[in-house]
Design a protein around this motif. Sequence first.
Motif, mmCIF file in Angstrom:
data_model
loop_
_atom_site.group_PDB
_atom_site.id
_atom_site.type_symbol
_atom_site.label_atom_id
_atom_site.label_comp_id
_atom_site.label_asym_id
_atom_site.label_seq_id
_atom_site.Cartn_x
_atom_site.Cartn_y
_atom_site.Cartn_z
ATOM 1 N N SER A 80 0.825 -1.207 0.000
ATOM 2 C CA SER A 80 0.000 0.000 0.000
ATOM 3 C C SER A 80 0.861 1.259 0.000
ATOM 4 O O SER A 80 0.499 2.267 -0.613
ATOM 5 C CB SER A 80 -0.975 0.009 1.186
ATOM 6 O OG SER A 80 -0.278 0.071 2.408
ATOM 7 N N LEU A 81 2.003 1.195 0.635
ATOM 8 C CA LEU A 81 2.933 2.326 0.618
ATOM 9 C C LEU A 81 3.510 2.517 -0.789
ATOM 10 O O LEU A 81 3.685 3.644 -1.245
ATOM 11 C CB LEU A 81 4.046 2.105 1.653
ATOM 12 C CG LEU A 81 4.995 3.258 1.938
ATOM 13 C CD1 LEU A 81 4.246 4.530 2.319
ATOM 14 C CD2 LEU A 81 5.960 2.868 3.050
ATOM 15 N N CYS A 82 3.739 1.421 -1.489
ATOM 16 C CA CYS A 82 4.184 1.490 -2.890
ATOM 17 C C CYS A 82 3.163 2.230 -3.745
ATOM 18 O O CYS A 82 3.518 3.119 -4.521
ATOM 19 C CB CYS A 82 4.373 0.087 -3.471
ATOM 20 S SG CYS A 82 5.909 -0.708 -3.067
ATOM 21 N N VAL A 83 1.926 1.847 -3.605
ATOM 22 C CA VAL A 83 0.857 2.455 -4.403
ATOM 23 C C VAL A 83 0.779 3.955 -4.111
ATOM 24 O O VAL A 83 0.715 4.778 -5.032
ATOM 25 C CB VAL A 83 -0.498 1.759 -4.127
ATOM 26 C CG1 VAL A 83 -1.651 2.524 -4.754
ATOM 27 C CG2 VAL A 83 -0.461 0.327 -4.621
ATOM 28 N N ASP A 84 0.793 4.311 -2.831
ATOM 29 C CA ASP A 84 0.699 5.721 -2.447
ATOM 30 C C ASP A 84 1.875 6.526 -2.998
ATOM 31 O O ASP A 84 1.697 7.626 -3.519
ATOM 32 C CB ASP A 84 0.645 5.871 -0.927
ATOM 33 C CG ASP A 84 -0.628 5.306 -0.316
ATOM 34 O OD1 ASP A 84 -1.596 5.051 -1.054
ATOM 35 O OD2 ASP A 84 -0.639 5.107 0.917
#
Length: 166
Positions: A131-135
Amino acid sequence: MDKSSSSSPTYSERYADVTISSSDGVLFKLHRKNLEVYSEGFPGTDVPVHGEVVALTEKASTLELLFQYMYRERQPDLGKVHLDELALLAEAAEKYLVYSAMGVCKVHMQLAISVMPLKVLGYAAKHSYESLCVDAAQLTIDAKAVDALQHMDLICFAKWASAFAG
């Protein structure tokens, strides 16, 4: 003049049983039991060290922060740590599996996305924080490929490049 009030405090190293050297030559006298309890990346007390100095690749300022997570004391206020140092600490926490530091570093890396999205993306991809990658990826759309490559491994870079290739 009282000598004790004008000099720096001294600390007993009597119970410290390992010496760790930073990449910039600073020595840390630590307790192996603490390293064993608070991380999975250091040898336990069952591994003999015979008084040798353990050399690490991290600089002293990073290790100073990291080792605070291995003692019962106040943790550093990462909101006051320079973002480049935060990124180095986050990597060290992951490398040595210092779980008490990993979570708080991840939160502060999330907060730093708007300032250093490529660095956060590289960190997040390397450590599987999806999710941090996506953000972070959403803020890197205008980044130059040469800049992105500095912060990502080749697999992450290939995914990043194909996502924005159109």
